[in-house]
Design a protein around this motif. Sequence first.
Motif, mmCIF file in Angstrom:
data_model
loop_
_atom_site.group_PDB
_atom_site.id
_atom_site.type_symbol
_atom_site.label_atom_id
_atom_site.label_comp_id
_atom_site.label_asym_id
_atom_site.label_seq_id
_atom_site.Cartn_x
_atom_site.Cartn_y
_atom_site.Cartn_z
ATOM 1 N N ARG A 2 0.845 -1.186 0.000
ATOM 2 C CA ARG A 2 0.000 0.000 0.000
ATOM 3 C C ARG A 2 0.888 1.246 0.000
ATOM 4 N N ARG A 127 -4.275 0.663 -1.994
ATOM 5 C CA ARG A 127 -3.518 -0.543 -2.334
ATOM 6 C C ARG A 127 -2.900 -0.379 -3.712
ATOM 7 N N ARG A 128 -1.654 -0.816 -3.858
ATOM 8 C CA ARG A 128 -0.935 -0.739 -5.125
ATOM 9 C C ARG A 128 -0.981 -2.113 -5.793
ATOM 10 N N GLU A 129 -1.755 -2.225 -6.858
ATOM 11 C CA GLU A 129 -1.899 -3.487 -7.574
ATOM 12 C C GLU A 129 -0.953 -3.504 -8.777
ATOM 13 N N PRO A 173 -4.277 -4.675 -14.953
ATOM 14 C CA PRO A 173 -3.779 -5.554 -13.882
ATOM 15 C C PRO A 173 -3.053 -6.756 -14.480
ATOM 16 N N PHE A 201 1.847 0.309 -11.441
ATOM 17 C CA PHE A 201 0.941 -0.046 -10.361
ATOM 18 C C PHE A 201 -0.348 0.760 -10.475
ATOM 19 N N GLU A 203 -3.660 2.117 -8.345
ATOM 20 C CA GLU A 203 -4.011 2.419 -6.962
ATOM 21 C C GLU A 203 -5.494 2.176 -6.748
ATOM 22 N N GLU A 206 -9.143 1.740 -0.397
ATOM 23 C CA GLU A 206 -9.610 0.719 0.548
ATOM 24 C C GLU A 206 -10.713 1.276 1.426
#
Length: 206
Positions: A2, A127-129, A173, A201, A203, A206
């Motif tokens: 995150r 959160r960094r995906e 993603p 990434f 974001e 959450e």
Amino acid sequence: MRTIRQAGSAELVAKKSRFLCVLRRVDSESRAREFVARCRKEHPDARHHCYAYVVGDDAEVQKSNDDGEPSGTAGMPILRALHHNELTNTAAVVVRYFGGVLLGSGGLIRAYGTATGRALEEVGLVRREPARVVSIAVDHSTAGRLDNELRAAGYEPADTRYGALVEFDVAVPEPDTTAFERWIDEAAGGNARVSPGERTFLEVAE
């Protein structure tokens, strides 16, 4: 991993000492050090400027500093708060204005950790995906329709370039990259050139 949603601060008063935690996003260790130096300049009358930061896609750079407080009572509690929230690319400086009453090691650890926790609650986390930047090249006659379909599907182009072809850069993603390429091929009637690019990434709040 995150990171913080935005820059911000929060403070705690414990036995007349004021603990002000200031948070910023940083994308390199040099930026983290610049932030610490700026906090020192902005709060020259403070007794201590304790800090911790975590930097890198895999949190590979980590550092904490007690800045004159007893060893382990300031920098490490700040760093633990960052670890607890699985943060990276984040720097935290806790500025202490001494109130004249000693807190003891336990009191310092609680104060620095609590001040950091309050600031993290104030700014919020994302959160960094992991994702890939996918470049899509199509002819001009297809570009308008494909642009609409991308946006309708939730893929906002990060960049669009116009030349002999129209090129869209879209962050996708990582687990969805193969399915996305198939979808593009169908949406463009087989007339798209798709090129997966660098890692990035996304974001996610959450």
